[in-house]
Design a protein around this motif. Structure first.
Motif, PDB file in Angstrom:
ATOM      1  N   ALA A   1      -5.540  -3.397   8.227  1.00 22.39           N
ATOM      2  CA  ALA A   1      -4.871  -4.051   7.100  1.00 22.39           C
ATOM      3  C   ALA A   1      -5.055  -5.546   7.233  1.00 22.39           C
ATOM      4  CB  ALA A   1      -3.389  -3.691   7.071  1.00 22.39           C
TER       5      ALA A   1
ATOM      6  N   GLU B   1      -5.438  -2.276   2.852  1.00 20.75           N
ATOM      7  CA  GLU B   1      -5.934  -1.436   3.932  1.00 20.75           C
ATOM      8  C   GLU B   1      -7.348  -0.962   3.646  1.00 20.75           C
ATOM      9  OE1 GLU B   1      -5.004   2.961   5.891  1.00 20.75           O
ATOM     10  OE2 GLU B   1      -3.435   1.989   4.727  1.00 20.75           O
TER      11      GLU B   1
ATOM     12  N   HIS C   1      -5.699   2.548  -0.034  1.00 19.29           N
ATOM     13  CA  HIS C   1      -6.745   1.926   0.776  1.00 19.29           C
ATOM     14  C   HIS C   1      -8.126   2.202   0.196  1.00 19.29           C
ATOM     15  CE1 HIS C   1      -6.792   5.994   2.640  1.00 19.29           C
ATOM     16  NE2 HIS C   1      -8.036   5.709   3.006  1.00 19.29           N
TER      17      HIS C   1
ATOM     18  N   ARG D   1       0.813  -1.212   0.000  1.00 22.52           N
ATOM     19  CA  ARG D   1       0.000   0.000   0.000  1.00 22.52           C
ATOM     20  C   ARG D   1       0.849   1.266   0.000  1.00 22.52           C
ATOM     21  NH1 ARG D   1      -0.507   2.295   5.012  1.00 22.52           N
ATOM     22  NH2 ARG D   1       0.299   1.093   6.749  1.00 22.52           N
TER      23      ARG D   1
END
Length: 139
Positions: free
Chosen positions: A126, A132, A76, A69
């Protein structure tokens, strides 16, 4: 009959290293948020809410195996949650028995539930593959 609002998302497709792990982590989350299973095929699953749907696919065409990420690309997914109590219930649901639910872990626990700044009530989590989500209640 009116259609979807112009400019709203139609769908999001996320390629994942393990469809099994992703289904185990995102399935309970999406169900708790009111999404319903939509499509299923050998390498993918999708859930729908209203006119939008979310696809997870373990594509044979992937050129890398891990998601990060912190690299360019998806950081996310953020979901509206009705209120602070619902955020807390979801955090409890997703982090209890992390092995059985896909490995969700609370991010930024020292700033939870205000990691988003003053006036926010949110949880950042996560899963085992590093994807996430943000669960945010707007007051």
């Amino acid at each position: 009959m009116t259609g979807p609002v112009h400019g709203t998302l139609h769908h999001v497709e996320v390629w994942v290293p393990s469809l099994e792990r992703t289904t185990a982590s995102f399935g309970p989350l999406l169900t708790a948020l009111g999404w319903t299973p939509y499509q299923e095929w050998e390498h993918g699953r999708s859930w729908r809410l209203g006119t939008a749907y979310l696809v997870f696919e373990q594509s044979p065409a992937m050129t890398a195996g891990d998601h990060d990420r912190l690299r360019p690309g998806l950081n996310h997914l953020a979901f509206h949650v009705e209120d602070a109590a619902a955020v807390d219930r979801l955090v409890d649901l997703l982090t209890a028995g992390a092995v059985s639910n896909g490995g969700w872990a609370l991010l930024f626990p020292d700033r939870h539930p205000h990691a988003g700044g003053p006036g926010t009530y949110a949880a950042y989590l996560a899963d085992a593959d590093g994807f996430e989500v943000e669960l945010v209640a707007i007051s």
